[in-house]
Write an enzyme that holds these catalytic residues in place. Structure first.
Site, PDB file in Angstrom:
ATOM      1  N   ILE A 206       0.880  -1.284  -0.105  1.00 16.97           N
ATOM      2  CA  ILE A 206      -0.058  -0.027  -0.077  1.00 16.97           C
ATOM      3  C   ILE A 206       0.827   1.218  -0.139  1.00 16.97           C
ATOM      4  O   ILE A 206       1.706   1.293   0.931  1.00 16.97           O
ATOM      5  CB  ILE A 206      -0.809   0.184   1.282  1.00 16.97           C
ATOM      6  CG1 ILE A 206      -1.920  -1.430   1.271  1.00 16.97           C
ATOM      7  CG2 ILE A 206      -1.736   1.333   1.542  1.00 16.97           C
ATOM      8  CD1 ILE A 206      -2.530  -1.293   2.715  1.00 16.97           C
ATOM      9  N   HIS A 207       0.637   2.023  -1.059  1.00 17.22           N
ATOM     10  CA  HIS A 207       1.568   3.135  -1.000  1.00 17.22           C
ATOM     11  C   HIS A 207       0.945   4.534  -1.582  1.00 17.22           C
ATOM     12  O   HIS A 207       1.592   5.687  -1.792  1.00 17.22           O
ATOM     13  CB  HIS A 207       2.886   3.003  -1.490  1.00 17.22           C
ATOM     14  CG  HIS A 207       2.958   2.981  -3.272  1.00 17.22           C
ATOM     15  ND1 HIS A 207       2.435   2.011  -3.960  1.00 17.22           N
ATOM     16  CD2 HIS A 207       3.424   3.933  -4.168  1.00 17.22           C
ATOM     17  CE1 HIS A 207       2.707   2.031  -5.124  1.00 17.22           C
ATOM     18  NE2 HIS A 207       3.300   3.342  -5.340  1.00 17.22           N
ATOM     19  N   ARG A 208      -0.316   4.176  -2.227  1.00 17.55           N
ATOM     20  CA  ARG A 208      -0.782   5.344  -3.152  1.00 17.55           C
ATOM     21  C   ARG A 208      -1.255   6.338  -2.083  1.00 17.55           C
ATOM     22  O   ARG A 208      -1.718   6.143  -1.033  1.00 17.55           O
ATOM     23  CB  ARG A 208      -1.874   5.029  -3.970  1.00 17.55           C
ATOM     24  CG  ARG A 208      -1.604   4.018  -5.017  1.00 17.55           C
ATOM     25  CD  ARG A 208      -2.119   4.588  -6.322  1.00 17.55           C
ATOM     26  NE  ARG A 208      -0.554   5.265  -6.916  1.00 17.55           N
ATOM     27  CZ  ARG A 208       0.109   4.359  -7.717  1.00 17.55           C
ATOM     28  NH1 ARG A 208      -0.030   3.131  -8.059  1.00 17.55           N
ATOM     29  NH2 ARG A 208       1.250   4.708  -8.137  1.00 17.55           N
ATOM     30  N   ARG A 241       6.694   6.014   3.129  1.00 20.65           N
ATOM     31  CA  ARG A 241       5.431   6.891   3.475  1.00 20.65           C
ATOM     32  C   ARG A 241       4.476   6.354   4.298  1.00 20.65           C
ATOM     33  O   ARG A 241       4.011   6.794   5.197  1.00 20.65           O
ATOM     34  CB  ARG A 241       5.027   7.415   2.320  1.00 20.65           C
ATOM     35  CG  ARG A 241       5.783   8.462   1.582  1.00 20.65           C
ATOM     36  CD  ARG A 241       4.990   9.000   0.143  1.00 20.65           C
ATOM     37  NE  ARG A 241       3.791   9.599   0.499  1.00 20.65           N
ATOM     38  CZ  ARG A 241       2.852   9.212  -0.167  1.00 20.65           C
ATOM     39  NH1 ARG A 241       2.354   8.237  -0.768  1.00 20.65           N
ATOM     40  NH2 ARG A 241       1.683   9.742   0.318  1.00 20.65           N
TER      41      ARG A 241
END
Ligand code: UDP
Length: 362
Positions: A206-208, A241
């Site tokens: 998950i990074h969007r 992030r």
């Protein structure tokens, strides 16, 4: 010798460039100068890919990261422009849809240096995504639009791009998967190391921004993976992030008990985990395609995807993070499913096609 300046800076761009740089060099007529913007800078987000995929070190490293989109892109624009003025290349090459992509393309186009865009024509039709803005603008000012799929070609045609500029070459990530994927196997690899041998596990990434910057969506995804982890191992290599936001704005990591939370891993470990997974849950573009390359069912944790052909063929399904139960059910339902036998990403020779075209035109 003609000179190409390639501007890159993010993990998927290093992976894509690995095969294209090799193909450019194999022409014997093109010299490439790599400019690393520094957008991704941790060793496990950058250096590991140069090492594992046998890439030359960048000639320049701008060390630009962090800050707002405008500030980051602005600094990249100024620094890339300075390099282009001194290097005076015959063309500039950019990949994908990051701030490094638009900064490289914009700096070059204003200096009348023709731009080649690899992965042109992808659209989510969601302008709230920074990636969508970067893609549209980059395509608009590029000279060569190297499109990976029929859908990408259609998107560009619908926007009025001249047919002569659209070059459907297939997907460079398929080249990488064919060239390096076979190395990601073997005893003593990450699957053994995590004690997963033989167990059906789920791999998640998950990074969007649309998921990480929205606390409700991130919490929903964490809760969904927690539900799945009650039944089977969940392996989650966490983007830097996402880790920051998890710590600051979301469920504490203690709530993620039962999951294997990893720091970002190298390409070969990632492919090994993908190949052996029962299902993959991701909001990554690259990982959606890699799931298909290895014929593993995929659940995309988004409202839409650019890689629509995989949804149409049944290899991928969308699970927007609105309800944890619904996302967890979608992941469970994907396990054991198969899609249709399609070949939307070319023959695995995209990089040589790109190099041949640039060689011909320059
Ligand atoms: N990847 C990796 N290690 C990880 C997570 C992803 O090597 O811990 C690889 C993955 O196999 C794929 C690429 O990174 O090749 C996808 O990059 P990312 O998800 O960052 O970006 P996107 O594809 O969404 O642009």
């Amino acid at each position: 010798m003609k000179k190409i300046v390639t501007v890159l800076g993010a993990r998927p761009q290093f992976i894509k460039a690995s095969v294209v740089s090799q193909a450019l060099s194999a022409t014997g007529r093109l010299r490439e100068v790599l400019v690393h913007t520094g957008q991704h800078f941790d060793a496990n987000m950058s250096e590991v890919f140069f090492r594992e995929l046998a890439m030359s070190a960048p000639a320049y490293n701008l060390d630009i990261h962090g800050g707002t989109h405008g500030a980051m892109t602005g600094r990249m624009l100024a620094d890339v422009e300075r390099i282009l003025i001194s290097e005076r290349p015959d063309a500039a090459l950019v990949y994908g849809d990051t701030n490094s992509t638009i900064a490289g393309a914009l700096a070059a186009a204003k200096l009348h240096i023709p731009v080649a865009h690899v992965e042109a024509g992808l659209r989510s039709f969601n302008l709230r995504m920074p990636e969508e803005i970067n893609r549209i603008l980059t395509d608009r000012i590029s000279h060569w639009l190297f499109a990976p799929t029929d859908t990408a070609v259609r998107n560009l045609m619908a926007e009025g791009v001249a047919e002569s500029q659209i070059l459907e070459v297939g997907d460079v990530m398929y080249d990488v998967a064919l060239q390096h994927g076979a190395r990601a196997n073997g005893a003593g690899g990450i699957v053994d190391h995590l004690g997963l041998g033989g167990q059906p596990y789920v791999l998640a990434t998950i990074h969007r921004a649309e998921n990480t910057d929205d606390t409700d969506r991130l919490n929903t995804l964490v809760d969904a993976l927690t539900i799945v982890a009650r039944k089977r191992p969940v392996i989650w290599p966490i983007h830097p992030r996402t880790r920051q936001l998890l710590a600051r704005r979301c469920r504490p990591e203690a709530a993620l008990r039962g999951m294997h939370l990893l720091d970002p891993i190298g390409y070969l470990s990632m492919i090994e985990l993908e190949k052996n997974a029962a299902a993959i849950a991701t909001d990554s573009g690259g990982v959606q395609k890699e799931a298909f390359f290895h014929r593993v069912p995929c659940v995309t944790l988004r409202d839409e995807t650019e890689w629509v052909e995989l949804v149409q063929a049944g290899w991928n399904r969308l699970a927007p993070p609105r309800s944890a139960e619904a996302v967890a059910s979608a992941i469970e339902a994907a396990i054991g499913s198969q899609g249709q036998p399609v070949t939307p990403y070319g023959q695995g020779n995209s990089a040589t096609q790109i190099a041949a075209r640039l060689c011909r035109d320059l």
